[in-house]
Design a protein around this motif. Structure first.
Motif, PDB file in Angstrom:
ATOM      1  N   PHE A 122       0.831  -1.201   0.000  1.00  0.00           N
ATOM      2  CA  PHE A 122       0.000   0.000   0.000  1.00  0.00           C
ATOM      3  C   PHE A 122       0.869   1.256   0.000  1.00  0.00           C
ATOM      4  CE2 PHE A 122      -1.932   3.365   2.625  1.00  0.00           C
ATOM      5  CZ  PHE A 122      -2.976   3.718   1.796  1.00  0.00           C
ATOM      6  N   MET A 168       2.691   2.343  -3.266  1.00  0.00           N
ATOM      7  CA  MET A 168       1.894   3.020  -4.283  1.00  0.00           C
ATOM      8  C   MET A 168       2.375   2.670  -5.699  1.00  0.00           C
ATOM      9  SD  MET A 168      -0.738   4.903  -3.649  1.00  0.00           S
ATOM     10  CE  MET A 168      -1.614   4.629  -2.124  1.00  0.00           C
ATOM     11  N   GLY A 169       2.598   1.392  -5.909  1.00  0.00           N
ATOM     12  CA  GLY A 169       2.990   0.921  -7.241  1.00  0.00           C
ATOM     13  C   GLY A 169       4.258   1.592  -7.756  1.00  0.00           C
ATOM     14  N   TYR A 221       5.220   4.647  -7.001  1.00  0.00           N
ATOM     15  CA  TYR A 221       5.081   6.108  -7.036  1.00  0.00           C
ATOM     16  C   TYR A 221       4.994   6.706  -5.631  1.00  0.00           C
ATOM     17  CZ  TYR A 221       4.142   5.544 -12.015  1.00  0.00           C
ATOM     18  OH  TYR A 221       4.240   5.242 -13.341  1.00  0.00           O
ATOM     19  N   ASP A 263      -0.464   4.177  -9.836  1.00  0.00           N
ATOM     20  CA  ASP A 263      -1.021   4.808  -8.643  1.00  0.00           C
ATOM     21  C   ASP A 263      -0.667   6.288  -8.547  1.00  0.00           C
ATOM     22  OD1 ASP A 263      -2.488   2.732  -7.409  1.00  0.00           O
ATOM     23  OD2 ASP A 263      -0.606   1.729  -6.915  1.00  0.00           O
ATOM     24  N   ALA A 264       0.170   6.790  -9.456  1.00  0.00           N
ATOM     25  CA  ALA A 264       0.536   8.210  -9.414  1.00  0.00           C
ATOM     26  C   ALA A 264      -0.704   9.088  -9.592  1.00  0.00           C
ATOM     27  CB  ALA A 264       1.566   8.529 -10.496  1.00  0.00           C
TER      28      ALA A 264
END
Lengths: 63, 250
Positions: free
Chosen positions: A4, A7-8, A10, B52-53
């Motif tokens: 979580f 954020m992938g 990011y 997710d950005a």
């Protein structure tokens, strides 16, 4: 959980944006509360009769 | 129900209402922000192209909208202050400026951290970004102008004129993505067309925008209370507030 916060990939961008928003809100609320309290403090000081000034005569006598 | 609006325009009767509304809207803002964050960070799906950005949108869009709305509201109060010469209108305009500046700064900041992963740059002299930077400078200019004028009533008038002149920048920001083809993309949300995004994403933005509205109302009303106390110091009615405040009622 770690996923979580990542954020992938990011995380830096997402959390800098959300963090700045959170910080802004906390700081602004604190600033406004302080300003309101200070305004009241000054009002109260202006309203209260000034504390009796120490008599010049007595201070001179004490010396 | 009849409300005597002229009575409300006097700081004396407005002060206690401002306190009550401030707490009510603050509580509402906290609830909405909590729900909005759950949608923004957990429920809304990861974007197919931006990953997710894109979740920065849930902060960026409400902040940018608020920066523009607050300016327009401030300009309206300024016009009222000039036209009717009402003290409270000028105080409202004064109270809105700092929150507007923070929203503009937040829009630029979150935009930078969204631009870097998606456009490859934190900043560009793009039409919308530049006009939003000018909006921030207008807010800062109005705040600085007020602090540079000793007499509050003269400061009211000077700030009102500057706020009204600067209002021309708001439609420029709004239409900048149509008038100039630079970096910033066009609007993804329209009142007339179907949304170009998932329902949960749109819901997240709208909830966060509602939260930003409530937060702004709450914090501006609290600030206007402070401004009333600062500026009406000579007025006798204020002293009765000291007792109320000691009892925790104001």
């Amino acid at each position: 959980m770690g996923e979580f916060f990542a954020m992938g990939g990011y995380a830096w961008y997402v959390w800098m944006a959300y963090g700045a928003a959170a910080l802004t809100i906390v700081v602004e609320i604190a600033a406004v509360r302080t300003r309101r309290r200070r305004a009241f403090d000054e009002l109260r000081m202006a309203a209260e009769p000034a504390p009796a000034a120490p008599s010049l005569m007595r201070t001179r006598g004490a010396r | 129900m009849l409300i005597n609006w002229f009575r409300l325009s006097s700081p004396v009767s407005f002060y206690p209402l401002a306190g009550a509304w401030s707490y009510a809207f603050g509580a509402l803002a906290a609830l909405l922000a909590g729900a909005g964050l759950v949608v923004a960070l957990w429920i809304a799906p990861t974007d197919a192209t931006q990953g997710d950005a894109y979740r920065i949108i849930f902060i960026h869009v409400p902040a940018a909208w608020m920066a523009m709305f607050i300016y327009l509201v401030m300009a309206c109060w300024s016009a009222a202050a000039l036209g009717f010469n009402t003290r409270l209108s000028a105080m409202m305009a004064q109270a809105l400026a700092p929150t507007g500046a923070l929203m503009a700064a937040l829009a630029l900041w979150t935009g930078a951290f969204w631009g870097r992963p998606t456009w490859g740059t934190y900043w560009a002299w793009d039409a919308r970004m530049t006009s939003t930077l000018i909006l921030l400078f207008l807010y800062l200019g109005i705040i600085a102008l007020r602090s540079s004028i000793e007499d509050p009533r003269r400061a009211d008038r000077a700030c009102a004129v500057l706020a009204l002149v600067g209002a021309v920048n708001v439609p420029i920001i709004y239409f900048s993505v149509q008038w100039w083809n630079t970096l910033h993309q066009g609007s993804s949300i329209s009142l007339t067309a179907a949304p170009k995004m998932a329902m949960t994403m749109l819901a997240g933005i709208l909830i966060m925008t509602a939260a930003a509205w409530c937060y702004t109302i709450a914090v501006v009303l609290a600030r206007v209370q402070a401004i009333i106390v600062e500026r009406e110091r000579g007025a006798g009615w204020l002293e009765s507030l000291i007792d109320l405040r000691a009892e925790g009622r104001a």
